[in-house]
Design a protein around this motif. Structure first.
Motif, PDB file in Angstrom:
ATOM      1  N   UNK A  70       2.727  10.797  -6.947  1.00 30.79           N
ATOM      2  CA  UNK A  70       3.600  11.289  -8.018  1.00 30.79           C
ATOM      3  C   UNK A  70       2.840  11.415  -9.327  1.00 30.79           C
ATOM      4  N   UNK A  71       2.003  10.416  -9.646  1.00 30.21           N
ATOM      5  CA  UNK A  71       1.241  10.442 -10.897  1.00 30.21           C
ATOM      6  C   UNK A  71       0.253  11.600 -10.923  1.00 30.21           C
ATOM      7  N   UNK A  72      -0.382  11.874  -9.794  1.00 31.42           N
ATOM      8  CA  UNK A  72      -1.336  12.986  -9.729  1.00 31.42           C
ATOM      9  C   UNK A  72      -0.619  14.317  -9.931  1.00 31.42           C
ATOM     10  N   UNK A  73       0.524  14.468  -9.286  1.00 37.65           N
ATOM     11  CA  UNK A  73       1.258  15.730  -9.380  1.00 37.65           C
ATOM     12  C   UNK A  73       1.828  15.951 -10.780  1.00 37.65           C
ATOM     13  N   UNK A 107       3.854   3.605 -13.420  1.00 40.87           N
ATOM     14  CA  UNK A 107       4.358   3.156 -12.122  1.00 40.87           C
ATOM     15  C   UNK A 107       3.205   2.948 -11.141  1.00 40.87           C
ATOM     16  N   UNK A 108       2.207   3.836 -11.221  1.00 40.57           N
ATOM     17  CA  UNK A 108       1.035   3.656 -10.369  1.00 40.57           C
ATOM     18  C   UNK A 108       0.299   2.373 -10.738  1.00 40.57           C
ATOM     19  N   UNK A 109       0.194   2.093 -12.027  1.00 37.71           N
ATOM     20  CA  UNK A 109      -0.472   0.866 -12.467  1.00 37.71           C
ATOM     21  C   UNK A 109       0.231  -0.369 -11.903  1.00 37.71           C
ATOM     22  N   UNK A 110       1.561  -0.396 -12.001  1.00 34.22           N
ATOM     23  CA  UNK A 110       2.310  -1.543 -11.491  1.00 34.22           C
ATOM     24  C   UNK A 110       2.147  -1.676  -9.979  1.00 34.22           C
ATOM     25  N   UNK A 162       0.833  -1.215   0.000  1.00 35.08           N
ATOM     26  CA  UNK A 162       0.000   0.000   0.000  1.00 35.08           C
ATOM     27  C   UNK A 162       0.865   1.262   0.000  1.00 35.08           C
ATOM     28  N   UNK A 163       1.914   1.275   0.814  1.00 30.38           N
ATOM     29  CA  UNK A 163       2.728   2.485   0.926  1.00 30.38           C
ATOM     30  C   UNK A 163       3.393   2.862  -0.407  1.00 30.38           C
ATOM     31  N   UNK A 164       4.003   1.916  -1.136  1.00 37.77           N
ATOM     32  CA  UNK A 164       4.542   2.274  -2.461  1.00 37.77           C
ATOM     33  C   UNK A 164       3.455   2.754  -3.424  1.00 37.77           C
ATOM     34  N   UNK A 165       2.245   2.190  -3.293  1.00 36.05           N
ATOM     35  CA  UNK A 165       1.142   2.633  -4.149  1.00 36.05           C
ATOM     36  C   UNK A 165       0.775   4.075  -3.842  1.00 36.05           C
TER      37      UNK A 165
END
Length: 262
Positions: free
Chosen positions: A58-61, A70-73, A49-52
């Motif tokens: 990061x993806x939102x920003x 990276x979010x998908x993975x 969960x924490x890496x997600x």
């Protein structure tokens, strides 16, 4: 000014430019609602969960496709963990399990959403991923990039070489060497480049090169050495020592980021 503000926000919250790295809870608070579907507070799957949370932040920003990738993975890792660790059945319907079920459903839906958003991405890494998921159009798109500099990373060279391992082993070997020549402090080694060189050279009966790359793999602790190779393709000790010296030099060059094929 807005771009600077977002960059500064990312820097201070995610990378910890002005102190230690922020934890997942702090990132969740930075963007209200970002973590509402992740069952924050549950100890189940915290390691995924924490890496997600970090990847999603990061993806939102940034809004970049590669960050969404990276979010998908990370989402996939979290979903798999929830599937494995949350044993939810009709006889175990506690509040905790109900929340885990909801998090699992939301995570799977987020996977689908990200896949849809990335379905037209032109980033080579994402095109390759779509290919690995069975998209034949993506396969053609990826192979069309072979002669371009867009595949100039160790990972993408490794991916490209994989396509040729059955149809053109010599070409695959050339591509693997190209991948190793790209290794540096910004583009880390892909271990499979070395292992594939050992395997392919053995398959085409290029025995000395097979030895060299098996020895290089041993230098990186990817194999236990040449004992098995010695049993099936024995060489004399003088040749073994010569090839060992060559392998040690190659391993050093790779580590220093200055490998060039001889």
């Amino acid at each position: 000014m807005q771009r600077f503000t977002l960059t500064l926000l990312t820097c201070s919250l995610l990378a910890g430019c002005f102190g230690g790295e922020k934890d997942a809870d702090e990132l969740c608070k930075a963007i209200p609602g970002m973590c509402g579907d992740l069952n924050i507070g549950d100890t189940h799957c915290k390691k995924d969960r924490d890496p997600l949370v970090r990847a999603r932040y990061t993806a939102i920003i940034s809004g970049r496709d590669l960050d969404k990738f990276e979010e998908l993975k990370a989402t996939k890792m979290f979903t798999r963990c929830m599937e494995l660790s949350s044993v939810i059945s009709a006889t175990q319907l506690s509040d905790a399990n109900a929340r885990r079920m909801a998090a699992l459903v939301h995570s799977a839906a987020q996977e689908d959403k990200l896949l849809m958003e990335l379905s037209t991405s032109q980033a080579p890494e994402i095109i390759y991923y779509r290919w690995t998921q069975g998209d034949e159009l993506a396969k053609d798109q990826f192979l069309a990039l072979e002669s371009s500099e867009r595949l100039n990373t160790p990972y993408l060279k490794m991916a490209l070489a994989g396509y040729y391992t059955h149809s053109d082993k010599a070409h695959a070997i050339n591509i693997l060497h190209q991948g190793l020549e790209l290794v540096n402090s910004q583009m880390p080694l892909e271990n499979q480049l070395i292992l594939s060189l050992a395997t392919l050279n053995l398959q085409i009966d290029n025995i000395e090169e097979a030895y060299v790359w098996t020895m290089v793999a041993a230098q990186f602790e990817l194999t236990s050495g040449t004992d098995r190779l010695m049993r099936i393709k024995p060489i004399d000790m003088a040749t073994h020592e010569m090839l060992q010296k060559k392998a040690m030099l190659i391993a050093e060059e790779i580590e220093m980021g200055r490998y060039r094929r001889q």
